[in-house]
Motif scaffolding. Sequence first.
Motif, PDB file in Angstrom:
ATOM      1  N   ASN A 139       6.795   3.150  11.372  1.00 18.80           N
ATOM      2  CA  ASN A 139       6.105   2.341  12.378  1.00 18.80           C
ATOM      3  C   ASN A 139       5.029   1.502  11.686  1.00 18.80           C
ATOM      4  N   ARG A 140       5.000   0.221  11.986  1.00 21.80           N
ATOM      5  CA  ARG A 140       3.974  -0.629  11.365  1.00 21.80           C
ATOM      6  C   ARG A 140       2.568  -0.084  11.610  1.00 21.80           C
ATOM      7  N   TRP A 141       2.347   0.561  12.760  1.00 19.21           N
ATOM      8  CA  TRP A 141       1.011   1.029  13.112  1.00 19.21           C
ATOM      9  C   TRP A 141       0.755   2.471  12.683  1.00 19.21           C
ATOM     10  N   MET A 142       1.525   2.959  11.707  1.00 18.48           N
ATOM     11  CA  MET A 142       1.217   4.271  11.121  1.00 18.48           C
ATOM     12  C   MET A 142      -0.102   4.174  10.369  1.00 18.48           C
ATOM     13  N   LEU A 143      -0.832   5.267  10.324  1.00 21.05           N
ATOM     14  CA  LEU A 143      -2.138   5.256   9.659  1.00 21.05           C
ATOM     15  C   LEU A 143      -1.988   5.138   8.144  1.00 21.05           C
ATOM     16  N   THR A 144      -1.101   5.960   7.567  1.00 15.47           N
ATOM     17  CA  THR A 144      -0.904   5.968   6.117  1.00 15.47           C
ATOM     18  C   THR A 144       0.505   5.495   5.794  1.00 15.47           C
ATOM     19  N   GLU A 145       0.638   4.432   5.022  1.00 16.50           N
ATOM     20  CA  GLU A 145       1.932   3.890   4.643  1.00 16.50           C
ATOM     21  C   GLU A 145       2.615   4.879   3.684  1.00 16.50           C
ATOM     22  N   PRO A 146       3.858   5.329   3.986  1.00 18.58           N
ATOM     23  CA  PRO A 146       4.455   6.442   3.250  1.00 18.58           C
ATOM     24  C   PRO A 146       4.928   6.114   1.842  1.00 18.58           C
ATOM     25  N   HIS A 147       5.243   4.861   1.555  1.00 21.04           N
ATOM     26  CA  HIS A 147       5.767   4.526   0.231  1.00 21.04           C
ATOM     27  C   HIS A 147       4.669   4.484  -0.828  1.00 21.04           C
ATOM     28  N   PHE A 148       3.477   4.054  -0.429  1.00 21.55           N
ATOM     29  CA  PHE A 148       2.371   3.912  -1.379  1.00 21.55           C
ATOM     30  C   PHE A 148       1.187   4.816  -1.053  1.00 21.55           C
ATOM     31  N   LEU A 205      -2.101  -0.100   5.137  1.00 22.57           N
ATOM     32  CA  LEU A 205      -1.405  -1.120   4.348  1.00 22.57           C
ATOM     33  C   LEU A 205      -0.531  -2.018   5.216  1.00 22.57           C
ATOM     34  N   SER A 206       0.251  -1.413   6.111  1.00 22.26           N
ATOM     35  CA  SER A 206       1.176  -2.210   6.921  1.00 22.26           C
ATOM     36  C   SER A 206       0.493  -2.874   8.117  1.00 22.26           C
ATOM     37  N   TRP A 207      -0.780  -2.587   8.349  1.00 23.51           N
ATOM     38  CA  TRP A 207      -1.507  -3.216   9.449  1.00 23.51           C
ATOM     39  C   TRP A 207      -1.858  -4.672   9.133  1.00 23.51           C
ATOM     40  N   TRP A 208      -1.999  -4.978   7.842  1.00 24.80           N
ATOM     41  CA  TRP A 208      -2.415  -6.314   7.438  1.00 24.80           C
ATOM     42  C   TRP A 208      -1.322  -7.335   7.742  1.00 24.80           C
ATOM     43  N   PRO A 209      -1.683  -8.618   7.940  1.00 21.69           N
ATOM     44  CA  PRO A 209      -0.662  -9.667   7.984  1.00 21.69           C
ATOM     45  C   PRO A 209       0.199  -9.619   6.716  1.00 21.69           C
ATOM     46  N   HIS A 210       1.427 -10.065   6.837  1.00 18.42           N
ATOM     47  CA  HIS A 210       2.378  -9.928   5.726  1.00 18.42           C
ATOM     48  C   HIS A 210       1.811 -10.471   4.410  1.00 18.42           C
ATOM     49  N   ALA A 211       1.200 -11.654   4.453  1.00 16.75           N
ATOM     50  CA  ALA A 211       0.730 -12.306   3.226  1.00 16.75           C
ATOM     51  C   ALA A 211      -0.414 -11.556   2.552  1.00 16.75           C
ATOM     52  N   TRP A 212      -1.080 -10.654   3.275  1.00 15.32           N
ATOM     53  CA  TRP A 212      -2.225  -9.943   2.718  1.00 15.32           C
ATOM     54  C   TRP A 212      -1.854  -8.582   2.118  1.00 15.32           C
ATOM     55  N   ARG A 213      -0.643  -8.116   2.364  1.00 12.13           N
ATOM     56  CA  ARG A 213      -0.317  -6.734   1.990  1.00 12.13           C
ATOM     57  C   ARG A 213      -0.239  -6.540   0.481  1.00 12.13           C
ATOM     58  N   THR A 214       0.439  -7.451  -0.228  1.00  7.19           N
ATOM     59  CA  THR A 214       0.520  -7.316  -1.684  1.00  7.19           C
ATOM     60  C   THR A 214      -0.850  -7.433  -2.336  1.00  7.19           C
ATOM     61  N   PRO A 215      -1.696  -8.427  -1.963  1.00  8.42           N
ATOM     62  CA  PRO A 215      -3.051  -8.460  -2.545  1.00  8.42           C
ATOM     63  C   PRO A 215      -3.851  -7.180  -2.280  1.00  8.42           C
ATOM     64  N   TYR A 216      -3.730  -6.636  -1.072  1.00  8.27           N
ATOM     65  CA  TYR A 216      -4.432  -5.389  -0.745  1.00  8.27           C
ATOM     66  C   TYR A 216      -3.925  -4.246  -1.628  1.00  8.27           C
TER      67      TYR A 216
END
Length: 232
Positions: A126-135, A140-151
């Motif tokens: 779910n995009r609105w999960m608290l902790t992103e499971p892969h990293f 992490l997944s809460w940010w707009p798409h373009a901001w996720r890699t920089p974050y």
Amino acid sequence: MLDLPSRRWKALKIERLLDLSSRPQPIRMLEVGTGSGGIAQYFGTHPQLRCDVEAVDVHDNRLMTEGFRYQQVRDTQLPFADGTFDVVLTNHVIEHVGDANAQHRHLAEIRRVMKADGIGYLAVPNRWMLTEPHFQLKFLSWWPHAWRTPYLRVMRRGDIYDCEPLQMRQLERMLDAVGLGYRNICIEAWRATLEIEKAHTFGARVLRAMPDALLVPLRRIIPTLIYRLERR
């Protein structure tokens, strides 16, 4: 996912959620994105269920190879004829296939290879999960798409974020678009996970006592979206 004990628990949960013991056998099954091969082997060597299992992935990371047939694929296209399978499993795969168009093709292929009376299992973070499971990084997944890699880079957890977690309504619109019927089984899956993995914990006891009506409003924020699929 290469952790074999977790794959066995996951496979047992899928077996219960889809009520596979009640289906006519043998069951022709496809697992899309087999990873370690743990789930495919669980069903292919099941002592009670008779499952004829095919598995595909874009990379061969199998640790288990017995009990199923494997083919490597290049993209979302599946190398099987229309209406081949009784059961199709796509477990934490759709977030890895690419953009919205690729995700649409992934779902359309699942429908295509499913028999008219077939069923499917779909799980996605779910995009609105608290902790992103892969990293294992919060929000992490809460940010707009373009901001996720920089974050990700600022937090020194990786170089590129190449996943596309979905929101509940966003996923359901995709399922509607390809002609897949669906039922949200997040609550049943939540209960099954605790019963299988943490049956004697305080959390499991509390969850057993809570009626579904109190849990339904939480579906939008449950960390993993899980659906039972069928062809319309």
